[in-house]
Design a protein around this motif. Sequence first.
Motif, mmCIF file in Angstrom:
data_model
loop_
_atom_site.group_PDB
_atom_site.id
_atom_site.type_symbol
_atom_site.label_atom_id
_atom_site.label_comp_id
_atom_site.label_asym_id
_atom_site.label_seq_id
_atom_site.Cartn_x
_atom_site.Cartn_y
_atom_site.Cartn_z
ATOM 1 N N ASP A 314 0.839 -1.192 0.000
ATOM 2 C CA ASP A 314 0.000 0.000 0.000
ATOM 3 C C ASP A 314 0.875 1.243 0.000
ATOM 4 O O ASP A 314 1.942 1.280 0.626
ATOM 5 C CB ASP A 314 -0.891 0.022 1.235
ATOM 6 C CG ASP A 314 -1.671 -1.263 1.401
ATOM 7 O OD1 ASP A 314 -2.662 -1.437 0.692
ATOM 8 O OD2 ASP A 314 -1.265 -2.093 2.244
ATOM 9 N N ALA A 315 0.397 2.266 -0.691
ATOM 10 C CA ALA A 315 1.099 3.548 -0.724
ATOM 11 C C ALA A 315 0.080 4.667 -0.575
ATOM 12 O O ALA A 315 -1.006 4.620 -1.153
ATOM 13 C CB ALA A 315 1.869 3.706 -2.026
ATOM 14 N N ARG A 383 3.850 10.952 3.100
ATOM 15 C CA ARG A 383 3.833 9.704 2.333
ATOM 16 C C ARG A 383 3.903 8.538 3.309
ATOM 17 O O ARG A 383 4.442 8.672 4.411
ATOM 18 C CB ARG A 383 4.981 9.624 1.341
ATOM 19 C CG ARG A 383 6.375 9.623 1.953
ATOM 20 C CD ARG A 383 6.932 10.995 2.135
ATOM 21 N NE ARG A 383 8.227 10.997 2.799
ATOM 22 C CZ ARG A 383 8.797 12.074 3.294
ATOM 23 N NH1 ARG A 383 8.195 13.244 3.217
ATOM 24 N NH2 ARG A 383 9.975 11.995 3.875
ATOM 25 N N GLN A 384 3.327 7.453 2.888
ATOM 26 C CA GLN A 384 3.357 6.252 3.704
ATOM 27 C C GLN A 384 3.372 5.045 2.781
ATOM 28 O O GLN A 384 2.583 4.964 1.834
ATOM 29 C CB GLN A 384 2.157 6.199 4.643
ATOM 30 C CG GLN A 384 2.201 5.016 5.594
ATOM 31 C CD GLN A 384 1.276 5.181 6.775
ATOM 32 O OE1 GLN A 384 1.168 6.260 7.337
ATOM 33 N NE2 GLN A 384 0.610 4.112 7.164
ATOM 34 N N PHE A 385 4.279 4.128 3.064
ATOM 35 C CA PHE A 385 4.419 2.910 2.285
ATOM 36 C C PHE A 385 4.469 1.737 3.254
ATOM 37 O O PHE A 385 5.149 1.801 4.285
ATOM 38 C CB PHE A 385 5.701 2.938 1.444
ATOM 39 C CG PHE A 385 5.848 4.169 0.597
ATOM 40 C CD1 PHE A 385 5.160 4.300 -0.599
ATOM 41 C CD2 PHE A 385 6.664 5.211 1.010
ATOM 42 C CE1 PHE A 385 5.279 5.440 -1.369
ATOM 43 C CE2 PHE A 385 6.797 6.364 0.249
ATOM 44 C CZ PHE A 385 6.099 6.476 -0.946
ATOM 45 N N THR A 387 3.781 -2.812 3.706
ATOM 46 C CA THR A 387 3.404 -4.133 3.212
ATOM 47 C C THR A 387 2.914 -4.951 4.392
ATOM 48 O O THR A 387 3.391 -4.777 5.524
ATOM 49 C CB THR A 387 4.587 -4.829 2.523
ATOM 50 O OG1 THR A 387 4.156 -6.075 1.978
ATOM 51 C CG2 THR A 387 5.735 -5.060 3.495
ATOM 52 N N GLY A 403 6.784 -0.938 7.361
ATOM 53 C CA GLY A 403 6.397 0.252 6.629
ATOM 54 C C GLY A 403 7.143 1.495 7.074
ATOM 55 O O GLY A 403 7.930 1.488 8.035
#
Length: 922
Positions: A314-315, A383-385, A387, A403
């Motif tokens: 997810d991003a 921003r946020q990344f 898995t 993340g």
Amino acid sequence: MKNRILGTTAFALVAASPFAALAQSADQAVVTAPSAAEATEIDEIIVTGSYRRSLEEAVDIKRKTVGFSDSIVATDVANFPEQNLAEALQRIPGVTIERNKGLGQRVNVRGLPSEFTFVSINGLATASGSGGRDVEFDIFASEIIQQVTVQKSPRAADEEGGIAGSVNISTARPFDYAGRRVVGSVEGAYNSISEKTDPKLSFLASDTWGDLGALVSFSTARRTNRTDSNSGINFRPMTRFLANSTGARGAQAMAVLARDAGVVVQNRANTAETDRIIFQDKVGDRAYLNTQDQWGGALSLQYRPSSNFSLAFDALIGRYETTEDEYDAAAYSASSRSTLETIHEYDKTTLADSGLIVLRDVSYTLTQHEMLSKERINETDYRQFGTELNWSGDSWKLHALAGYSGAEKTLDYANLKHTVYAPSRTRWTAQGGETIKSANPASIDMYNSPSSYLFEGYETSLEQISDDKYAAQIDFTKDLNLDFFPALTSVQVGARYTDKSKERQYGSLNIQGTGAGKVDYLGRPMSQSELTAVSDLVPGGAYSVRDLTWSQVSNDYARRTFRYDGFYTPFNVGDYYEVSEEVVSLYAMADLNFDLGAVPVAVNGGARYVDTSITSSGYHQIQNPNGSTGYTPEPVSSDGSYDKVLPSLNITADLTDSLIFRAAASETLIRPALTDLAYKRTASWNSFRFTDGNPNLKPTYAKQWEVGLEQYLGDGGLLAVSYFWKEIEGVVRQALTGTVPNVTKYNANGSIDGVYTFDVYQPINEPGSYEVSGVELVAVVPFGQFYAPLEGFGINANYTVLDSSLTSTTKLGISMPPVGLADNTYNFTLYYDNSKFQARASYNFKDKYVEGIGYEMYPIWREGYGQIDLSASYNVTDSLQINLEGINVTDEATKGYTMDPSFPTMYELSGRRINLGLRMEF
């Protein structure tokens, strides 16, 4: 079985899921959801088409959950009238918000301060650039969320960090939907003061192809809001004038006090005496124009070959830009050149219990009148990344996530300052304060004397903040079926690692001409600049708080004039700091299910071990050697650590088929803000004080327990009551920790104002502890189950009342509750819906609370505030919906006062906001 409630035009998400869809439809449901670590794939989809049905299903799931928590879901968010994520959350029981110029900014849980609330998105601590533990929700549009759960009784597996509660935000994934879904919406929002209409667009597309799925969404919005405010009217101790023990100003102040008020000062160098004689600090009439641009995008990719395995990436990225123009006509009564001339009215009775005498109406010899054109530009990129893995077998579950959440914030500030010193008269009014001409022949009309004001400086500052947070977690759950211990149904163990850091650069510059190093504007009359009436500087016409007008220089003119080619604000090495924090957590917990007589009981218990390491780096200001003046920055750093075991217990007992008893007990903590841990020194020149960081701060801890009853009425009805108790110790507060003598204070034009002794304040852990207890009531009542003609009508309401043992924290011993704590909060929503039409009227109220402590002596209160919001929607077809929303429809004012309402500090109007929207599903 995990359920998700999905709607044809709206849906309620029950199981927690990652990254936000930025455009969702909307009805409301108050639910209780498992944590992200418990989330599994969907076993059943329940289709609903109305707010009432969503409530019914959501309340049924709340009934089956161990522990105290409530949620708001995407079915509530977009159809409720709110301007950002904070305003969406105020519908949750026990949740209220702090407003800034009419916009929800920070979240309070159960009336406690916002810094006691922990916030995460999809299991990751949320970065917003604030540097505190409280998140600035105004950077997030409400459309970014799918579900928010407020956990009020933690489990061992939940990340620590919330004394008031933990706000866990979840977002959508493609397999949350039954096949393809494409949704778009467009909206226009009108503000009654600025008379501007702002656009808002949202789009979402989601689809699955066998084992694979993808979701993408985007939202963009503009908000233009005008606020008119009569404010800045704080207490100032007469020490300001009387401390000038050898000067004529102090002697005159002493004589006027005796002549006009009968106040005989025994020792004007004794602050214990002079701090209890009060006059007005400053009166300002201010018009603000706040323009915000938000955009955000989300991407979710999911691989789900079976109901037992899911892997997702997810991003979430976005940008928040706001430009605030403030036009301020102010009179600084506490001018360093001034003193008392005549006392027209004084008050020895209102605050007599605190030993305070207040000068209500005074003429001053040389007030500093100011015309200030201020510009604040805030740019935040977030921003946020992440898995996430969910994998389960017949008797086990494995959950893992990793993340990053980050924010880059730039704060660009400018203040064009014109001043004139002249006699004037300042006094309190019913709504705030005012400055008028005095009897002195040299007095002026401060609003209509542009030729008297002289250019003093164009002050700029630039701040850049990097806020980065990393996290990784893994946990394992094993279902058990032990013959020798049948009550033990499962155990769960796990570990989590987080790394958080904040880095800050800061610089300032005072410009006095049209080029680098030029001094060609100093002393120039304001009348020689391009002047604009305040009614034209901000859209919407005349100043709405008082019947007056004035003209001053626009920020656009100031920027064109003083930001010459090659202009920049240099960073000061001495203002740099960096703080990093690493946390390793290990936890274990167990679930038990058994019968106590005829009563089924469920128990969740466990413990969490937390080990924290901190490194703070920055600069100290070292006095130059050999008696030379000035200070030199010297690098310095500090390491610290602490650890703690945090136990937790949650119990649920089904007393009857419809009556549930809950109980919980735990120990938790909230860590100090990274900003407070930093090596830094901030100067407040007009207050004669420095504020330092404190790398040696420790967390604030809380022991807490709660008991409650929930009566389920059928058809989604619920009546609930709970009593909670908290003992909080190590509260962080600002305290006087020293002084710095011989500090040279300069005026904006570069001339020397004087040499003073400055107080040094630092955040400290307050000794001792205090107790907070309260009662929370919840009522979800569909009227149709009691009276058939009222089918479709209902209420959704909650009320929280608090009691605190903490008093007397001011330097003068004045009694007050903890800063930020409100005794009463409540929300009430009356709704109606059928298959075509839905309407809701909502009232949200937060009682008065202490907003701050002036000079660590005088509690400054924010008055109780209630706001009415309306919402209506009509389904033209199955795929087309029209929405009409009204925010603050009664145009309530935000107010504040110092100690007593007869001494107001603020009267602020931000206007109504009317939204008209169209939502389409393809």
